[in-house]
Design a protein around this motif. Structure first.
Motif, PDB file in Angstrom:
ATOM      1  N   LEU A  86      -5.574   8.086  -6.864  1.00 28.61           N
ATOM      2  CA  LEU A  86      -4.354   8.536  -7.534  1.00 28.61           C
ATOM      3  C   LEU A  86      -3.716   9.719  -6.804  1.00 28.61           C
ATOM      4  N   SER A  87      -4.514  10.525  -6.130  1.00 34.94           N
ATOM      5  CA  SER A  87      -3.992  11.693  -5.409  1.00 34.94           C
ATOM      6  C   SER A  87      -3.035  11.302  -4.285  1.00 34.94           C
ATOM      7  N   HIS A  88      -3.065  10.047  -3.852  1.00 38.57           N
ATOM      8  CA  HIS A  88      -2.139   9.619  -2.804  1.00 38.57           C
ATOM      9  C   HIS A  88      -0.714   9.468  -3.324  1.00 38.57           C
ATOM     10  N   LEU A  89      -0.550   9.484  -4.626  1.00 38.60           N
ATOM     11  CA  LEU A  89       0.802   9.476  -5.181  1.00 38.60           C
ATOM     12  C   LEU A  89       1.388  10.874  -5.252  1.00 38.60           C
ATOM     13  N   GLY A  90       0.578  11.892  -4.953  1.00 37.42           N
ATOM     14  CA  GLY A  90       1.055  13.264  -4.951  1.00 37.42           C
ATOM     15  C   GLY A  90       0.238  14.133  -5.875  1.00 37.42           C
ATOM     16  N   PRO A  91       0.664  15.400  -6.032  1.00 29.03           N
ATOM     17  CA  PRO A  91      -0.001  16.282  -7.001  1.00 29.03           C
ATOM     18  C   PRO A  91       0.070  15.680  -8.402  1.00 29.03           C
ATOM     19  N   LYS A  92      -0.819  16.098  -9.279  1.00 27.74           N
ATOM     20  CA  LYS A  92      -0.970  15.459 -10.599  1.00 27.74           C
ATOM     21  C   LYS A  92       0.336  15.211 -11.351  1.00 27.74           C
ATOM     22  N   PRO A  93       1.231  16.200 -11.488  1.00 30.15           N
ATOM     23  CA  PRO A  93       2.465  15.919 -12.244  1.00 30.15           C
ATOM     24  C   PRO A  93       3.337  14.857 -11.575  1.00 30.15           C
ATOM     25  N   ILE A  94       3.429  14.901 -10.248  1.00 33.91           N
ATOM     26  CA  ILE A  94       4.228  13.917  -9.519  1.00 33.91           C
ATOM     27  C   ILE A  94       3.539  12.554  -9.563  1.00 33.91           C
ATOM     28  N   ALA A  95       2.218  12.537  -9.393  1.00 33.87           N
ATOM     29  CA  ALA A  95       1.461  11.277  -9.423  1.00 33.87           C
ATOM     30  C   ALA A  95       1.648  10.568 -10.762  1.00 33.87           C
ATOM     31  N   GLY A 105       0.822  -1.197   0.000  1.00 40.10           N
ATOM     32  CA  GLY A 105       0.000   0.000   0.000  1.00 40.10           C
ATOM     33  C   GLY A 105       0.860   1.251   0.000  1.00 40.10           C
ATOM     34  N   PHE A 106       0.264   2.337  -0.483  1.00 46.16           N
ATOM     35  CA  PHE A 106       0.933   3.639  -0.445  1.00 46.16           C
ATOM     36  C   PHE A 106      -0.092   4.688  -0.053  1.00 46.16           C
ATOM     37  N   LEU A 107       0.229   5.437   1.002  1.00 46.12           N
ATOM     38  CA  LEU A 107      -0.637   6.517   1.482  1.00 46.12           C
ATOM     39  C   LEU A 107       0.153   7.803   1.556  1.00 46.12           C
ATOM     40  N   ARG A 108      -0.483   8.880   1.201  1.00 45.31           N
ATOM     41  CA  ARG A 108       0.091  10.218   1.361  1.00 45.31           C
ATOM     42  C   ARG A 108      -0.737  10.904   2.431  1.00 45.31           C
ATOM     43  N   LEU A 109      -0.155  11.056   3.616  1.00 40.19           N
ATOM     44  CA  LEU A 109      -0.871  11.591   4.765  1.00 40.19           C
ATOM     45  C   LEU A 109      -0.179  12.852   5.262  1.00 40.19           C
ATOM     46  N   VAL A 110      -0.571  13.971   4.711  1.00 37.85           N
ATOM     47  CA  VAL A 110      -0.012  15.255   5.103  1.00 37.85           C
ATOM     48  C   VAL A 110      -1.098  16.018   5.857  1.00 37.85           C
ATOM     49  N   ARG A 111      -0.813  16.321   7.106  1.00 41.76           N
ATOM     50  CA  ARG A 111      -1.772  17.032   7.974  1.00 41.76           C
ATOM     51  C   ARG A 111      -3.137  16.333   7.996  1.00 41.76           C
ATOM     52  N   VAL A 112      -3.128  15.061   8.346  1.00 44.12           N
ATOM     53  CA  VAL A 112      -4.339  14.253   8.368  1.00 44.12           C
ATOM     54  C   VAL A 112      -4.559  13.769   9.798  1.00 44.12           C
ATOM     55  N   SER A 113      -5.813  13.785  10.234  1.00 43.80           N
ATOM     56  CA  SER A 113      -6.127  13.342  11.595  1.00 43.80           C
ATOM     57  C   SER A 113      -5.865  11.842  11.749  1.00 43.80           C
ATOM     58  N   VAL A 114      -5.717  11.425  12.991  1.00 45.99           N
ATOM     59  CA  VAL A 114      -5.487  10.015  13.280  1.00 45.99           C
ATOM     60  C   VAL A 114      -6.680   9.177  12.804  1.00 45.99           C
ATOM     61  N   ALA A 115      -7.885   9.701  12.989  1.00 46.86           N
ATOM     62  CA  ALA A 115      -9.083   8.968  12.551  1.00 46.86           C
ATOM     63  C   ALA A 115      -9.065   8.766  11.037  1.00 46.86           C
ATOM     64  N   ARG A 116      -8.665   9.782  10.287  1.00 51.44           N
ATOM     65  CA  ARG A 116      -8.595   9.675   8.824  1.00 51.44           C
ATOM     66  C   ARG A 116      -7.509   8.679   8.408  1.00 51.44           C
ATOM     67  N   GLN A 117      -6.374   8.709   9.096  1.00 53.13           N
ATOM     68  CA  GLN A 117      -5.302   7.759   8.807  1.00 53.13           C
ATOM     69  C   GLN A 117      -5.785   6.329   9.000  1.00 53.13           C
ATOM     70  N   THR A 118      -6.491   6.100  10.104  1.00 46.11           N
ATOM     71  CA  THR A 118      -7.018   4.778  10.401  1.00 46.11           C
ATOM     72  C   THR A 118      -8.022   4.346   9.341  1.00 46.11           C
ATOM     73  N   ALA A 119      -8.881   5.272   8.923  1.00 43.53           N
ATOM     74  CA  ALA A 119      -9.883   4.956   7.902  1.00 43.53           C
ATOM     75  C   ALA A 119      -9.227   4.625   6.565  1.00 43.53           C
ATOM     76  N   LEU A 120      -8.200   5.364   6.182  1.00 48.25           N
ATOM     77  CA  LEU A 120      -7.524   5.105   4.908  1.00 48.25           C
ATOM     78  C   LEU A 120      -6.799   3.763   4.933  1.00 48.25           C
ATOM     79  N   ARG A 121      -6.139   3.457   6.030  1.00 49.24           N
ATOM     80  CA  ARG A 121      -5.494   2.148   6.161  1.00 49.24           C
ATOM     81  C   ARG A 121      -6.537   1.032   6.096  1.00 49.24           C
ATOM     82  N   GLY A 122      -7.652   1.263   6.776  1.00 48.74           N
ATOM     83  CA  GLY A 122      -8.740   0.284   6.758  1.00 48.74           C
ATOM     84  C   GLY A 122      -9.296   0.076   5.362  1.00 48.74           C
ATOM     85  N   SER A 123      -9.355   1.150   4.567  1.00 45.80           N
ATOM     86  CA  SER A 123      -9.861   1.010   3.201  1.00 45.80           C
ATOM     87  C   SER A 123      -8.925   0.154   2.347  1.00 45.80           C
TER      88      SER A 123
END
Length: 142
Positions: free
Chosen positions: A85-94, A17-35
């Motif tokens: 796809l946004s978890h890979l970064g901004p559009k050009p970087i993604a 898995g790959f997640l981009r978690l910049v300024r994200v709450s713990v609850a959101r991090q947990t939800a994304l990992r769960g997804s």
């Protein structure tokens, strides 16, 4: 008679898995990992690890992404799963990162499909538009 394949414990293709978690709450991090876990479970994939990018970077080579590329060369790795796809970064970087993933011989799997650019129909509008014209009234005998 032997049981069906679905009733035997088998290992699915290995993904990371790959997640981009910049300024994200713990609850959101947990939800994304769960997804990611749920996506892999429902698609019979073996989630072997999750790389997390926590930096606002404009560079393609973050520590997390470099680590991801390192494991993609291991034998039997099928691909990378991300929520979007946004978890890979901004559009050009993604786009560059997606090419690197595919260049390593891995598949990029997205738990959420990209949105279409067409606006969806409002719930108040009929699903099928008809041409204006006379209204036919049907009798009880028809």
């Amino acid at each position: 008679m032997e049981p069906l394949t679905e009733h035997r414990p088998v290992n699915g293709p290995v993904v990371y898995g790959f997640l981009r978690l910049v300024r994200v709450s713990v609850a959101r991090q947990t939800a994304l990992r769960g997804s990611l876990v749920e996506y892999c479970r429902s698609h019979e994939l073996q989630l072997s690890g999750v790389f997390t990018d926590r930096c606002m970077t404009t560079d393609i080579d973050s520590v997390a992404f470099t680590g991801l590329l390192d494991v993609l060369v291991l034998p039997d790795v099928y691909g990378v799963v991300a929520p979007a796809l946004s978890h890979l970064g901004p559009k050009p970087i993604a786009a560059k990162r997606a090419r690197h993933i595919e260049g390593a011989g891995a598949r990029l799997l997205l738990a959420r499909r990209p949105r279409t650019t067409r606006p969806s129909a409002s719930r108040c509008e009929p699903a099928l538009r008809r041409r204006p014209g006379p209204v036919r009234v049907l009798g009880a005998e028809s």
